[in-house]
Scaffold this motif. Structure first.
Motif, short mmCIF file in Angstrom:
data_model
loop_
_atom_site.label_atom_id
_atom_site.label_comp_id
_atom_site.label_asym_id
_atom_site.label_seq_id
_atom_site.Cartn_x
_atom_site.Cartn_y
_atom_site.Cartn_z
N ASP A 1 0.82 -1.21 0.00
CA ASP A 1 0.00 0.00 0.00
C ASP A 1 0.86 1.26 0.00
N ALA B 1 0.28 4.03 -2.78
CA ALA B 1 -0.19 5.35 -2.36
C ALA B 1 0.68 6.45 -2.95
N LEU C 1 -10.60 1.93 -3.53
CA LEU C 1 -9.43 2.79 -3.64
C LEU C 1 -9.74 3.96 -4.56
N TRP D 1 -4.98 -1.53 2.72
CA TRP D 1 -5.08 -0.11 2.40
C TRP D 1 -5.82 0.63 3.51
N ARG E 1 -5.48 4.88 4.91
CA ARG E 1 -5.49 5.57 3.62
C ARG E 1 -6.92 5.85 3.18
#
Length: 304
Positions: A13, A17, A57, A136, A141
């Motif tokens: 992740d 990111a 996401l 995640w 996040r």
């Protein structure tokens, strides 16, 4: 030729990111809902798109492995589409020439691994997000919901370069099982699925004769991430070594097997193929034998 931004078949992740804004990257949620069977022959599955709409996401799109990303004219669920059909499905979610894909899911990584194997088999750069949506989210996040307000960009469809050696068909599997062709059959189902002690989605329980058992879920840690390299090598090496080649992986429908394929690829093995029809196809023909019972480990005397 554009160089792929991916460092390998698995990314974490933190890596993703930092690169969500990279225009070369397309993030795809491959989740499918597949509840445990309540009785033999109970095959229920559904697209994961509704879950993706609720939380995903940022910037990701949903790749429907029950729809565009399967051959719906095939007699088995989740059958890989032909290379050109797969390229068209990718274009519809914004993956074209020069793209690289990061796949994730909410189901322990097997669906992302399935998409990874399918795209690898037509030479599209692709990686799996280790730990999926859970990793995640646990890292704090951001998540998004709803359809992306921006339309999917028009892309030049990928020109697939098929790698047929990544797939093995029912005839080759039968020959390996009978000892007429070299190879090691490995079943990625949980131990109870391998030995036939629990209901199956398919017409008959058990495993293909001559198979070894290497449950895909046991190659992940408690958070759903792939085991660290040394631990992964030890777990796999307890029952599979370099002399066991080539390796042909199967499960119920070619999904959990893709998770094991990812683990073996991370360990550097290049002699791996996947039996796409797996037990769904094998069990349809009563002339094809299935065995019940058997050790849950390929070589129990070296088990962990």
């Amino acid at each position: 030729m554009t160089t792929s931004p991916l460092p390998g078949p698995l990314v974490d992740d933190t890596w993703l990111a930092a690169r969500l804004d990279d225009p070369r990257l397309v993030v795809l949620d491959a989740t499918v809902l597949l509840p445990s069977p309540r009785h033999d022959g109970d095959h229920r599955s559904a697209s994961g798109r509704e879950g993706w709409l609720r939380r995903h996401l940022p910037g990701s799109r949903h790749a429907d492995l029950t729809g565009d990303f399967s051959d719906r004219d095939a007699p088995c669920h989740f059958t890989v589409p032909g290379p050109q059909a797969l390229a068209r499905a990718l274009a519809r979610v914004g993956v074209g020439e020069g793209s690289a894909v990061v796949a994730y899911d909410t189901g322990g990584g097997i669906w992302a691994a399935r998409l990874w194997w399918m795209l690898r088999a037509i030479s599209v750069p692709v990686a799996v997000l280790d730990g999926g949506l859970a990793a995640w989210e646990s890292a704090g996040r951001p998540l998004a919901s709803g359809d992306d307000p921006a339309p999917v960009p028009e892309v030049t469809p990928v020109a697939p370069v098929p790698r047929p050696e990544l797939w093995t068909d029912v005839h080759e599997v039968g020959a390996i099982s009978r000892g007429e062709q070299p190879g090691t059959l490995v079943c990625a189902l949980p131990a109870a699925g391998f030995d036939g002690s629990v209901p199956t989605r398919y017409s008959r329980r058990g495993h293909i004769p001559g198979s070894r058992s290497l449950p895909g879920r046991e190659l992940l840690d408690a958070e759903g991430r792939v085991l660290p390299a040394a631990e992964l090598a030890a777990r796999v090496g307890a029952g599979l070594d370099a002399a066991d080649t080539p390796v042909v992986l199967y499960c119920g429908g070619g999904v959990s097997a893709a998770g094991v394929a990812l683990a073996l690829t991370l360990l550097g093995r290049e002699d791996v193929s996947l039996y796409d029809g797996s037990l769904e196809e094998w069990s349809k023909d009563p002339a094809r034998p299935l065995e019940l019972g058997g050790a849950a480990r390929p070589r129990p005397e070296q088990g962990d």
